[in-house]
Design a protein around this motif. Structure first.
Motif, PDB file in Angstrom:
ATOM      1  N   ASN A  15      -8.344  -4.591 -12.925  1.00 48.31           N
ATOM      2  CA  ASN A  15      -9.937  -3.876 -13.832  1.00 48.31           C
ATOM      3  C   ASN A  15     -10.617  -3.097 -12.918  1.00 48.31           C
ATOM      4  N   VAL A  16     -10.782  -2.981 -11.608  1.00 46.75           N
ATOM      5  CA  VAL A  16     -11.813  -3.032 -10.869  1.00 46.75           C
ATOM      6  C   VAL A  16     -11.457  -1.570 -10.547  1.00 46.75           C
ATOM      7  N   ILE A  17     -10.078  -1.351 -10.309  1.00 44.79           N
ATOM      8  CA  ILE A  17      -9.801  -0.235  -9.888  1.00 44.79           C
ATOM      9  C   ILE A  17      -8.419   0.298 -11.020  1.00 44.79           C
ATOM     10  N   PRO A  18      -8.467   1.269 -12.084  1.00 47.78           N
ATOM     11  CA  PRO A  18      -8.088   0.888 -12.664  1.00 47.78           C
ATOM     12  C   PRO A  18      -6.631   1.297 -12.284  1.00 47.78           C
ATOM     13  N   GLY A  19      -5.680   0.066 -13.465  1.00 44.32           N
ATOM     14  CA  GLY A  19      -3.644   0.829 -12.818  1.00 44.32           C
ATOM     15  C   GLY A  19      -3.421  -0.296 -11.669  1.00 44.32           C
ATOM     16  N   MET A  20      -4.160   0.349 -10.776  1.00 47.68           N
ATOM     17  CA  MET A  20      -3.736  -0.254  -9.173  1.00 47.68           C
ATOM     18  C   MET A  20      -3.373  -1.785  -9.043  1.00 47.68           C
ATOM     19  N   GLU A  21      -2.632  -2.117  -8.550  1.00 51.81           N
ATOM     20  CA  GLU A  21      -2.535  -3.439  -8.254  1.00 51.81           C
ATOM     21  C   GLU A  21      -2.057  -2.964  -6.133  1.00 51.81           C
ATOM     22  N   VAL A  22      -1.863  -4.481  -5.916  1.00 54.91           N
ATOM     23  CA  VAL A  22      -0.902  -4.400  -4.496  1.00 54.91           C
ATOM     24  C   VAL A  22      -0.316  -5.282  -3.982  1.00 54.91           C
ATOM     25  N   GLU A  23       1.013  -5.200  -3.410  1.00 50.15           N
ATOM     26  CA  GLU A  23       2.404  -5.224  -3.174  1.00 50.15           C
ATOM     27  C   GLU A  23       2.554  -5.629  -2.156  1.00 50.15           C
ATOM     28  N   VAL A  24       3.459  -6.854  -1.995  1.00 49.37           N
ATOM     29  CA  VAL A  24       3.837  -7.045  -0.577  1.00 49.37           C
ATOM     30  C   VAL A  24       5.166  -6.737  -0.977  1.00 49.37           C
ATOM     31  N   HIS A  25       6.130  -5.570  -0.047  1.00 46.72           N
ATOM     32  CA  HIS A  25       6.588  -4.717   0.718  1.00 46.72           C
ATOM     33  C   HIS A  25       7.770  -6.122   1.700  1.00 46.72           C
ATOM     34  N   ASN A  26       9.304  -6.927   1.188  1.00 44.36           N
ATOM     35  CA  ASN A  26       9.652  -7.181   2.428  1.00 44.36           C
ATOM     36  C   ASN A  26      10.627  -6.717   2.743  1.00 44.36           C
ATOM     37  N   PHE A  27      11.050  -6.427   3.926  1.00 43.25           N
ATOM     38  CA  PHE A  27      11.993  -5.922   4.675  1.00 43.25           C
ATOM     39  C   PHE A  27      13.010  -6.620   5.097  1.00 43.25           C
ATOM     40  N   GLY A  28      12.722  -8.191   4.849  1.00 43.12           N
ATOM     41  CA  GLY A  28      13.589  -8.874   4.865  1.00 43.12           C
ATOM     42  C   GLY A  28      12.946  -9.767   6.385  1.00 43.12           C
ATOM     43  N   GLU A  29      14.418 -10.906   6.611  1.00 37.38           N
ATOM     44  CA  GLU A  29      13.657 -11.689   7.574  1.00 37.38           C
ATOM     45  C   GLU A  29      13.492 -11.216   8.732  1.00 37.38           C
ATOM     46  N   GLN A  30      12.802 -12.184   9.815  1.00 40.41           N
ATOM     47  CA  GLN A  30      13.284 -11.388  11.511  1.00 40.41           C
ATOM     48  C   GLN A  30      12.625 -12.757  12.518  1.00 40.41           C
ATOM     49  N   LEU A  31      13.421 -12.626  13.426  1.00 36.58           N
ATOM     50  CA  LEU A  31      12.728 -13.771  14.140  1.00 36.58           C
ATOM     51  C   LEU A  31      12.166 -13.612  14.874  1.00 36.58           C
ATOM     52  N   LEU A  32      10.818 -14.005  15.067  1.00 34.39           N
ATOM     53  CA  LEU A  32       8.952 -14.465  15.524  1.00 34.39           C
ATOM     54  C   LEU A  32       9.837 -14.435  17.300  1.00 34.39           C
ATOM     55  N   ASP A  33       8.660 -14.904  18.204  1.00 29.26           N
ATOM     56  CA  ASP A  33       8.637 -14.659  19.357  1.00 29.26           C
ATOM     57  C   ASP A  33       8.947 -15.770  19.917  1.00 29.26           C
ATOM     58  N   ASN A  34       8.549 -17.312  18.879  1.00 34.14           N
ATOM     59  CA  ASN A  34       9.027 -18.404  19.697  1.00 34.14           C
ATOM     60  C   ASN A  34      10.368 -18.538  18.999  1.00 34.14           C
TER      61      ASN A  34
END
Length: 466
Positions: free
Chosen positions: A286-305
């Motif tokens: 409603n603030v930016i008409p028609g705009m939404e933010v989405e999270v695109h998930n590329f998949g699982e990834q192993l972290l450094d720990n």
């Protein structure tokens, strides 16, 4: 404590940065509505370098102190040039379930051989009851160089340490940590534990105020300065300020997500991002008409720990078209960075958002609409600095404070404002023609500026030729 409401009334700065003396009163307080649960909006306006950001930085220090955090090493630079000590004084209205009071917290920072020290902390309370004259009571008055008692009033100190050596030791430890680590004596871990657990015969009915103020600073007070916005301007990282509540459990902070490239996050960060953005999108489209933010998930990834995380990218979506969020304007990305908190402050009278340069990159008309909506229907407090004058046309005269050229009286409201006056026009006239009780603009000479540019240009050419 779920029914407690805390609101900022007034901020007083002394010898802080370029403010010799400055008094900032919130609109509700100046209107004698100490315990209002309606929106309380204050915009700070003035020329560059006139003390607007000083208010933001002072509240950042107060948040850190009440939260029990260490002040940064460069804090000494905030003491005004030529002065040895600065002071910040903040007044709060606190509405508990069965009582109301005004709580004043003041802190003094003093230069010393190691940089600076928290030299003085004071906490006082004024009960608020109808038809009863209020009398201020001092809860704690701490001075680091007082050799007689750790804090005053002396009778409170003696009651607190009577027949309990552990309390005396804890207070000595709190003092030592305050001096060495630049933490609050009152709200640092040791001091807070002693004071918040004190019996009623020591602090009277106000012993619960320590926990109330610390909780407010930890989860209800948000201060967004230019350090927060810097990574956005460089198109590197999006720091999403957030407040999430699940029953009695509250989670707050900054969720850092890279926007220059896909970001690898933990499973917890991934869940947080989804939750924050889902709620934010309700308002954003409603603030930016028609705009939404989405999270695109590329998949699982192993972290450094060795744990499993996710590789994600934030996208801006309009209809069927999605682009990386980094390609949106700086203003849109900035709105995304604080929108979750703004939504919470809009709905919660005990929350406050303090933000420096709210207008940076934000379209003038949109800025005015956001402020008008918040002012008309919100419940919490919003304090912001800005150079964009659109707010002057959307907010009432009590909601705008102007900085002056007088460091001894740094903040004022315009005088002689009539109901039919356009505050923006009146402000611009005041800059050029005066008419206010303080000078509001250190006038520049366009002819002298042009001459200086030409002189500097000749100097550059001479240097290149040589």
């Amino acid at each position: 404590m779920k029914h407690n409401i805390v609101r900022i009334n007034k901020i007083v700065l002394s010898n802080f940065k370029n403010v010799k003396k400055g008094i900032v009163e919130m609109p509700a307080y100046s209107g004698k509505e100490l315990f209002s649960e309606k929106a309380d909006v204050l915009g700070l306006y003035g020329q560059n370098g006139s003390g607007k950001t000083s208010v933001v930085e002072a509240l950042r220090f107060v948040k850190m102190l009440l939260s029990g955090e260490e002040l940064p090493a460069d804090t000494k630079e905030y003491i005004a040039q030529g002065e040895e000590e600065c002071e910040i004084d903040v007044s709060f209205s606190v509405a508990e379930e069965v009582q109301k009071e005004t709580v004043n917290y003041s802190v003094a920072l003093k230069k010393d051989a190691d940089g600076f020290v928290i030299s003085h902390e004071r906490m006082t309370v004024v009960p608020r009851k109808e038809n009863i004259r209020a009398v201020e009571s001092t809860l704690i008055d701490y001075q680091y160089d007082n050799e007689d008692v750790t804090f005053a009033p002396e009778y409170r100190y003696k009651k607190l340490v009577a027949n309990d050596k552990k309390v005396r030791v804890a207070l000595n430890v709190a003092q030592a940590i305050s001096i060495k680590s630049h933490q609050s004596f009152i709200f640092g871990e040791e001091g807070y534990r002693v004071f918040s657990q004190s019996k009623e015969d020591v602090m009277g009915k106000y012993s619960g105020l320590f926990a109330i103020l610390q909780k407010y600073a930890l989860v209800n007070l948000f201060v967004i300065n230019n350090e927060h916005s810097g990574p956005i301007s460089m198109n590197l990282v999006l720091p999403v300020a957030f407040y999430l509540r699940d029953g009695e459990h509250i989670t707050t902070g900054d969720l850092l997500i890279r926007i220059d490239e896909p970001s690898v996050v933990t499973q917890r960060q991934f869940r947080l991002a989804l939750t924050i953005i889902d709620g934010m999108n309700i308002v954003l489209k409603n603030v930016i008409p028609g705009m939404e933010v989405e999270v695109h998930n590329f998949g699982e990834q192993l972290l450094d720990n060795g744990d499993t995380g996710y590789k994600i990218e934030l996208l801006s979506k309009r209809g069927d078209i999605s682009i990386p969020l980094k390609y949106e304007s700086e203003g849109i990305v900035k709105i995304v960075s604080f929108l979750n908190v703004l939504i919470c402050v809009y709905n919660n009278p005990s929350m406050c958002l303090v933000i420096d340069e709210l207008d940076s990159g934000v379209f003038e008309y949109l800025l005015g609409e956001l402020l008008a909506v918040f002012s008309d229907g919100g419940k919490g407090q919003l304090i912001f600095t800005s150079h964009n004058l659109r707010a002057l046309e959307m907010l009432g005269k009590k909601s705008i404070l102007f900085s002056t050229t007088n460091p001894c009286n740094r903040y004022i409201r315009l005088q002689n404002v009539q109901t039919n006056n356009n505050l923006r026009d009146l402000y611009l006239r005041s800059l050029t023609l005066g008419g206010q009780k303080e000078e509001m603009y250190e006038e520049t000479d366009s002819v002298a500026i042009g001459r200086a540019f030409r002189r500097a240009g000749k100097a550059v050419e001479a240097h290149v030729e040589s």
